[in-house]
Write a protein that holds these residues in place. Sequence first.
Motif, PDB file in Angstrom:
ATOM      1  N   LEU A   1       0.869  -1.170   0.000  1.00 53.72           N
ATOM      2  CA  LEU A   1       0.000   0.000   0.000  1.00 53.72           C
ATOM      3  C   LEU A   1       0.907   1.220   0.000  1.00 53.72           C
ATOM      4  CD1 LEU A   1      -2.601  -1.089   2.709  1.00 53.72           C
ATOM      5  CD2 LEU A   1      -2.986  -0.957   0.236  1.00 53.72           C
ATOM      6  N   ALA A   2       0.682   2.147  -0.920  1.00 56.71           N
ATOM      7  CA  ALA A   2       1.521   3.327  -1.041  1.00 56.71           C
ATOM      8  C   ALA A   2       0.687   4.588  -0.889  1.00 56.71           C
ATOM      9  CB  ALA A   2       2.234   3.336  -2.393  1.00 56.71           C
ATOM     10  N   TRP A   3       1.264   5.581  -0.223  1.00 64.65           N
ATOM     11  CA  TRP A   3       0.603   6.861   0.026  1.00 64.65           C
ATOM     12  C   TRP A   3       1.438   7.969  -0.596  1.00 64.65           C
ATOM     13  CZ3 TRP A   3       1.878  11.318   2.859  1.00 64.65           C
ATOM     14  CH2 TRP A   3       0.811  12.146   3.244  1.00 64.65           C
ATOM     15  N   PHE A   4       0.783   8.855  -1.344  1.00 62.13           N
ATOM     16  CA  PHE A   4       1.493   9.916  -2.055  1.00 62.13           C
ATOM     17  C   PHE A   4       1.161  11.307  -1.532  1.00 62.13           C
ATOM     18  CE2 PHE A   4       1.108   6.254  -4.752  1.00 62.13           C
ATOM     19  CZ  PHE A   4       2.380   6.101  -5.267  1.00 62.13           C
ATOM     20  N   GLY A   5       0.127  11.404  -0.734  1.00 65.07           N
ATOM     21  CA  GLY A   5      -0.300  12.673  -0.185  1.00 65.07           C
ATOM     22  C   GLY A   5      -1.713  12.533   0.341  1.00 65.07           C
ATOM     23  N   VAL A  37       0.446  17.240  -4.913  1.00 67.80           N
ATOM     24  CA  VAL A  37       0.221  17.169  -3.464  1.00 67.80           C
ATOM     25  C   VAL A  37       1.512  17.189  -2.647  1.00 67.80           C
ATOM     26  CG1 VAL A  37      -1.984  15.970  -3.681  1.00 67.80           C
ATOM     27  CG2 VAL A  37       0.124  14.632  -3.498  1.00 67.80           C
ATOM     28  N   ARG A  38       2.669  17.176  -3.289  1.00 67.07           N
ATOM     29  CA  ARG A  38       3.920  17.182  -2.519  1.00 67.07           C
ATOM     30  C   ARG A  38       4.084  18.442  -1.679  1.00 67.07           C
ATOM     31  NH1 ARG A  38       7.416  15.081  -7.571  1.00 67.07           N
ATOM     32  NH2 ARG A  38       6.643  12.931  -7.563  1.00 67.07           N
ATOM     33  N   ALA A  39       3.466  19.526  -2.108  1.00 62.22           N
ATOM     34  CA  ALA A  39       3.600  20.783  -1.374  1.00 62.22           C
ATOM     35  C   ALA A  39       2.689  20.852  -0.154  1.00 62.22           C
ATOM     36  CB  ALA A  39       3.302  21.956  -2.303  1.00 62.22           C
ATOM     37  N   PRO A  47       7.272  24.938  -2.659  1.00 61.53           N
ATOM     38  CA  PRO A  47       6.345  24.330  -3.624  1.00 61.53           C
ATOM     39  C   PRO A  47       6.799  24.600  -5.054  1.00 61.53           C
ATOM     40  CG  PRO A  47       5.141  25.535  -1.935  1.00 61.53           C
ATOM     41  CD  PRO A  47       6.577  25.888  -1.756  1.00 61.53           C
ATOM     42  N   ALA A  48       6.625  23.607  -5.914  1.00 65.05           N
ATOM     43  CA  ALA A  48       6.956  23.787  -7.325  1.00 65.05           C
ATOM     44  C   ALA A  48       5.945  24.726  -7.970  1.00 65.05           C
ATOM     45  CB  ALA A  48       6.969  22.444  -8.038  1.00 65.05           C
TER      46      ALA A  48
END
Length: 293
Positions: A100-104, A166-168, A219-220
């Motif tokens: 299970l992977a979470w990206f944001g 969502v990385r930011a 943030p990008a």
Amino acid sequence: MAQAWRCSGLRWPAEGPVLAWEGGRSSALTWGKRVAFGVAGGKGGVRTCVGARGNACPPGAAVPARSTGARCEECARLDRAHSVAADTLADDPRPYRVYLAWFGPGMTKVGITAVQRGPARLLEQGAVCFSWLGTGPLMAARRTEELLRAALRVPDRIPYADKRAVRAVLPAGEGERAAELAGLHARAVALAGWPESLAREPFHPVDHVEAFGLKGVPPAVGEVGELVAGGAVSGELVAAAGPDLHLATPKGVLVLDTRLLTGWGLLSGDGREFTVPVRPVRDRTAAAQDGLF
């Protein structure tokens, strides 16, 4: 004429990210390193197919600059003809893991990877946090993946544009970043219908924020849409996640998907120009899923 290099992708060995080059060489990527190159112009300024399974594309077909696969239609078909991802490889005797992977916030997926690969697949996908779910034969792992998709509506694919967006807005603490996975893991292991040959694994979150260098990164403001013949890229590497390089430039942090590099002839550069097309990063709130279930 300057030597043109051809990139074969971003790799994630245990030591950290590296750019791999055709011919076997690689360039280590460290935070603060200047990434600068030009794109070959003139008669050689065409992006060409990278071939399939170690074999060159017979006609050397041109491929679109915006393609992340860098393969013509025929080579893409051949590359997926014997592939776990394409469900065309059912007799692989190696053990596999379901993860299970979470990206944001609100953005999780289920997937499988060979045990021998360790966490490399998760780093390649840009997973901010993940946990193993179970281990067993390939087809048992695949059935479990399908079980989660059907019963819990967990996707097995998330677009990279959504991951970047969502990385930011990542939570600051590891516990917060693992919270959604913890709940999903508990629901997953409680499901009936698991294959008997797949052994459940306890929840043990692994966080990649430090490995990706994402802590404290601004943030990008944009992402490279494509490379163009005669264009240039230059920036200071501040983070990397999956295939993406986050580069600090006078315009702000810009994201370069290294899959766009393959198929081009690249020239060494020491300037500070950034003259390839850039588009805005997707809205960060619109990128998140409506909910887990």
